[in-house]
Enzyme design. Structure first.
Site, PDB file in Angstrom:
ATOM      1  N   ALA A 249      17.064 -18.283   3.512  1.00  0.00           N
ATOM      2  CA  ALA A 249      16.055 -18.431   4.540  1.00  0.00           C
ATOM      3  C   ALA A 249      15.438 -17.041   5.455  1.00  0.00           C
ATOM      4  O   ALA A 249      16.252 -16.304   5.641  1.00  0.00           O
ATOM      5  CB  ALA A 249      16.333 -19.394   5.611  1.00  0.00           C
TER       6      ALA A 249
ATOM      7  N   LYS B 278      29.385  -8.641  -0.634  1.00  0.00           N
ATOM      8  CA  LYS B 278      30.895  -9.019  -1.385  1.00  0.00           C
ATOM      9  C   LYS B 278      30.409  -9.415  -2.792  1.00  0.00           C
ATOM     10  O   LYS B 278      29.135  -9.753  -3.111  1.00  0.00           O
ATOM     11  CB  LYS B 278      31.720  -9.972  -0.814  1.00  0.00           C
ATOM     12  CG  LYS B 278      30.973 -11.294  -0.569  1.00  0.00           C
ATOM     13  CD  LYS B 278      31.894 -12.369   0.170  1.00  0.00           C
ATOM     14  CE  LYS B 278      31.277 -13.854  -0.025  1.00  0.00           C
ATOM     15  NZ  LYS B 278      32.143 -14.876   0.536  1.00  0.00           N
TER      16      LYS B 278
ATOM     17  N   HIS C 234       0.887  -1.183  -0.084  1.00  0.00           N
ATOM     18  CA  HIS C 234      -0.066   0.067  -0.153  1.00  0.00           C
ATOM     19  C   HIS C 234       1.104   1.499  -0.047  1.00  0.00           C
ATOM     20  O   HIS C 234       2.106   1.352   0.697  1.00  0.00           O
ATOM     21  CB  HIS C 234      -0.933  -0.117   1.207  1.00  0.00           C
ATOM     22  CG  HIS C 234      -1.775  -1.373   1.181  1.00  0.00           C
ATOM     23  ND1 HIS C 234      -2.947  -1.072   0.681  1.00  0.00           N
ATOM     24  CD2 HIS C 234      -1.634  -2.364   1.626  1.00  0.00           C
ATOM     25  CE1 HIS C 234      -3.785  -2.376   0.908  1.00  0.00           C
ATOM     26  NE2 HIS C 234      -2.807  -3.193   1.535  1.00  0.00           N
TER      27      HIS C 234
ATOM     28  N   ALA D 182      20.438 -14.889   4.559  1.00  0.00           N
ATOM     29  CA  ALA D 182      19.264 -15.154   5.510  1.00  0.00           C
ATOM     30  C   ALA D 182      18.835 -13.975   6.218  1.00  0.00           C
ATOM     31  O   ALA D 182      19.709 -12.994   6.828  1.00  0.00           O
ATOM     32  CB  ALA D 182      19.623 -16.282   6.487  1.00  0.00           C
TER      33      ALA D 182
END
Length: 185
Positions: free
Chosen positions: A138, A179, A114, A156
């Protein structure tokens, strides 16, 4: 700045009744015929279900049973592309996952949000593209309109709000360059 008007009572739903019914039907079909299957077993069956609802997935694509796909007709997956367990694929717009790309456990891909600068929080959507050989690790979050470049890695729990350059590693919230990615053979 101070006291500004904010009135979300004027918010307008953007999906049609037909889309709402299709999403409901899809949710039921996936819950009954795919979700009870352990992890990546019977993958061809899950790909079949996705195709019935308009997904463009290759035979070698992998979708885990516990993945949440909002609108399969907005999903495209390349050869050996993978959506792992508990990925939240909120694809109100296109999500394209390239060849050999992986979206790991509990990652969130959100193609819609939104506009907080409007008084009624106008809804918008933009596609997400995850190019070939990229990895969204993850619990990462990828926002609408983002392209993850070829071979890039989103670390992650990273939160990505801008495009990620090819063959780079990013992490953090907001995600920042860490990197260059180099493959050692």
């Amino acid at each position: 700045m101070g006291n500004q008007e904010l009135d979300i009572s004027t918010y307008q739903r953007t999906s049609t009744r037909k889309e709402q019914i299709l999403r409901l039907l899809w949710t039921i079909v996936w819950a009954v015929f795919a979700r009870p299957i352990p992890r990546s077993l019977f993958n061809s069956w899950k790909l079949f279900l996705l195709r019935i609802f308009g997904a463009k997935v290759k035979n070698t694509s992998v979708v885990y049973s516990r993945a949440k796909i909002y609108q399969p007709w907005n999903l495209e997956m390349g050869e050996y592309a993978c959506i792992a367990s508990d990925v939240d694929c909120y694809n109100a717009d296109k999500i394209i996952i390239g060849d050999h790309a992986t979206v790991s456990q509990k990652a969130s891909l959100y193609t819609a949000s939104h506009d907080i600068s409007t008084a009624s929080h106008v809804w918008f959507s933009k596609p997400i593209v995850i190019e070939a050989k990229a990895w969204v690790a993850a619990e990462s979050f990828v926002m609408a309109g983002v392209t993850i470049g070829e071979g890039a890695v989103v670390g992650a729990r990273a939160a990505v709000f801008k495009d990620v350059e090819p063959w780079t590693v990013v992490g953090g919230n907001p995600a920042k360059f860490i990197k260059k990615r180099e493959i050692v053979c």
